[in-house]
Design an enzyme around this catalytic site. Structure first.
Site, PDB file in Angstrom:
ATOM      1  N   HIS A 110      43.655  35.347  34.467  1.00 37.53           N
ATOM      2  CA  HIS A 110      44.073  34.436  33.401  1.00 37.53           C
ATOM      3  C   HIS A 110      45.336  33.723  33.841  1.00 37.53           C
ATOM      4  O   HIS A 110      46.353  34.348  34.132  1.00 37.53           O
ATOM      5  CB  HIS A 110      44.303  35.197  32.087  1.00 37.53           C
ATOM      6  N   GLU A 145      49.217  34.260  32.621  1.00 36.17           N
ATOM      7  CA  GLU A 145      49.786  35.607  32.636  1.00 36.17           C
ATOM      8  C   GLU A 145      50.561  35.830  33.940  1.00 36.17           C
ATOM      9  O   GLU A 145      50.182  36.621  34.799  1.00 36.17           O
ATOM     10  CB  GLU A 145      48.667  36.633  32.430  1.00 36.17           C
ATOM     11  N   ARG A 170      44.918  29.094  30.149  1.00 38.23           N
ATOM     12  CA  ARG A 170      44.342  30.432  30.387  1.00 38.23           C
ATOM     13  C   ARG A 170      43.139  30.412  31.330  1.00 38.23           C
ATOM     14  O   ARG A 170      42.977  31.297  32.165  1.00 38.23           O
ATOM     15  CB  ARG A 170      43.917  31.012  29.033  1.00 38.23           C
ATOM     16  N   HIS A 230      46.599  42.274  33.770  1.00 35.86           N
ATOM     17  CA  HIS A 230      46.732  41.188  32.799  1.00 35.86           C
ATOM     18  C   HIS A 230      48.050  41.340  32.037  1.00 35.86           C
ATOM     19  O   HIS A 230      48.812  42.273  32.249  1.00 35.86           O
ATOM     20  CB  HIS A 230      45.577  41.252  31.781  1.00 35.86           C
ATOM     21  N   GLU A 242      47.263  45.755  30.609  1.00 39.50           N
ATOM     22  CA  GLU A 242      47.922  44.657  29.897  1.00 39.50           C
ATOM     23  C   GLU A 242      49.421  44.961  29.923  1.00 39.50           C
ATOM     24  O   GLU A 242      49.888  45.881  29.246  1.00 39.50           O
ATOM     25  CB  GLU A 242      47.419  44.559  28.452  1.00 39.50           C
TER      26      GLU A 242
END
Length: 374
Positions: free
Chosen positions: A100, A103, A160, A231, A305
């Site tokens: 993405h 990020e 994104r 991520h 994440e």
């Protein structure tokens, strides 16, 4: 006289060998230390950094271009591994970042991870052992087109998706690459509207970036022990599956290993990371690389994440790069150590938590003694 000459020649040969080894170590360290790991870097700098790491550590690092983006840019990985002294077949750890585009902390972590490996493997016997048994593949940025686009100006910073052309009758570019993998594709948590951030494409694997990963990982999946995809944000460790009605056959072990990693991460800077499937702690989704990796038989597959929990989101300030990467490294090392020891029957070796603590302590000791932030 001849004996003295012979001795002197042997002395020169040994000295030369020691000097070459020393120079190699210095060059390897310099290739990573000269780079500022507390800043975000555009793609051209990341490409140059990858070349420097490879050239400075030829005994450890090699690179492979395993695909090209929609706009023709190279998708490149760094492979880390040492020769197994017993000639034993090696297993594989996969790590990728930057699927993405917005990020930025994810590519920053992949670079930090590489730095820690390069700077420490010659002085850490456990890490050296793991690199003799494992080959570690690291892709700092998969979505190179999208990442490049986020650097254009402030209006593109939060892009994104990829940058593939709009489908017919649309003006919206790009596909969410983490909805494009062949894992229950298009069933839950996606959009078929090309203007949506979760647009999954027109078919599973329709995007060259996703196909590149599926091709290279698919060919060696029987050797891969662990698939880690990085991520942000939310401070989560996600495990398969994103579909609420499907459960991984080793679910309990995935949870236990994930929670052990989260515990190690908390010890570093006190940050909490929540462990579970995406439907349990986030939202249902399909077509993710994490789910695809587990579906093809890779036993351990996780999405990290990274920071934070909403204050900055995908605009994590640079002063948080180092602490975010330090805690993420502890978590990744915990998982990698666990899967290594399980695969190679290292029952007498320290557990993952102990190894993470020892390894991080070694890094801190080196920093304090040299005055250099490694």
């Amino acid at each position: 006289m001849e004996k003295n000459t012979l001795k002197f020649g042997i002395f020169l040969l040994i000295s030369s060998s020691v000097l070459e080894t020393s120079n190699s170590l210095v060059e390897g360290l310099e290739s990573t230390r000269a780079y500022d790991y507390t800043k975000y870097h555009p793609m051209d700098e990341i490409y140059r950094w990858m070349e420097d790491v490879e050239q400075g550590n030829p005994e450890l690092v090699s690179s492979t271009v395993y695909g090209h983006t929609y706009e023709g840019r190279k998708i490149t990985l760094l492979k880390f591994g040492l020769k197994n002294p017993e000639g034993r077949e090696k297993k594989v750890i996969w790590m990728d970042c930057g699927i993405h585009a917005r990020e930025w902390i994810a590519p920053a972590f992949c670079q930090w991870f590489v730095k820690e490996i390069v700077n420490s493997y010659k002085t850490n016997t456990k890490l050296e052992q793991m690199l003799q048994n494992l080959d570690v593949y690291v892709t700092p940025v998969i979505n190179v087109d999208g990442y490049n686009y986020t650097w254009v100006n402030s209006s593109t910073r939060l892009w994104r998706k990829s940058r593939s052309d709009p489908p017919p009758n649309s003006t919206c570019y790009g596909v969410d690459l983490n909805r494009n993998f062949n894992a229950n594709w298009g069933t839950v948590g996606v959009s078929f509207d090309s203007c949506s951030n979760t647009y999954c494409g027109n078919s599973a694997g329709s995007e060259p970036e996703a196909r590149a990963v599926m091709d290279i990982v698919g060919k060696m999946h029987e050797h891969i022990l662990c698939f880690l995809t990085i991520h942000s944000a939310g401070q989560l460790i996600l495990l398969p599956y994103g579909h609420p009605e499907i459960s991984a056959p080793n679910y309990d072990e995935l949870v236990a290993v994930g929670k052990a990693a989260a515990a190690e991460m908390k010890k570093v800077h006190g940050m909490d990371y929540t462990v579970g499937t995406s439907p349990q702690i986030l939202y249902a989704n399909s077509g993710s690389s994490r789910d695809w990796a587990r579906l093809i038989g890779i036993p351990f597959s996780y999405t990290f994440e990274l920071r934070d929990k909403g204050e900055f989101g995908h605009l994590l300030p640079e002063e948080q790069i180092q602490p975010a990467c330090e805690e993420a490294f502890a978590g990744a090392l915990s998982i990698i150590t666990y899967v290594h020891d399980k695969a190679f029957n290292s029952g007498t070796l320290p557990n993952a938590a102990g190894v993470a603590i020892t390894f991080l302590s070694t890094i801190m000791a080196v920093s304090l003694s040299t005055g250099v932030l490694v």
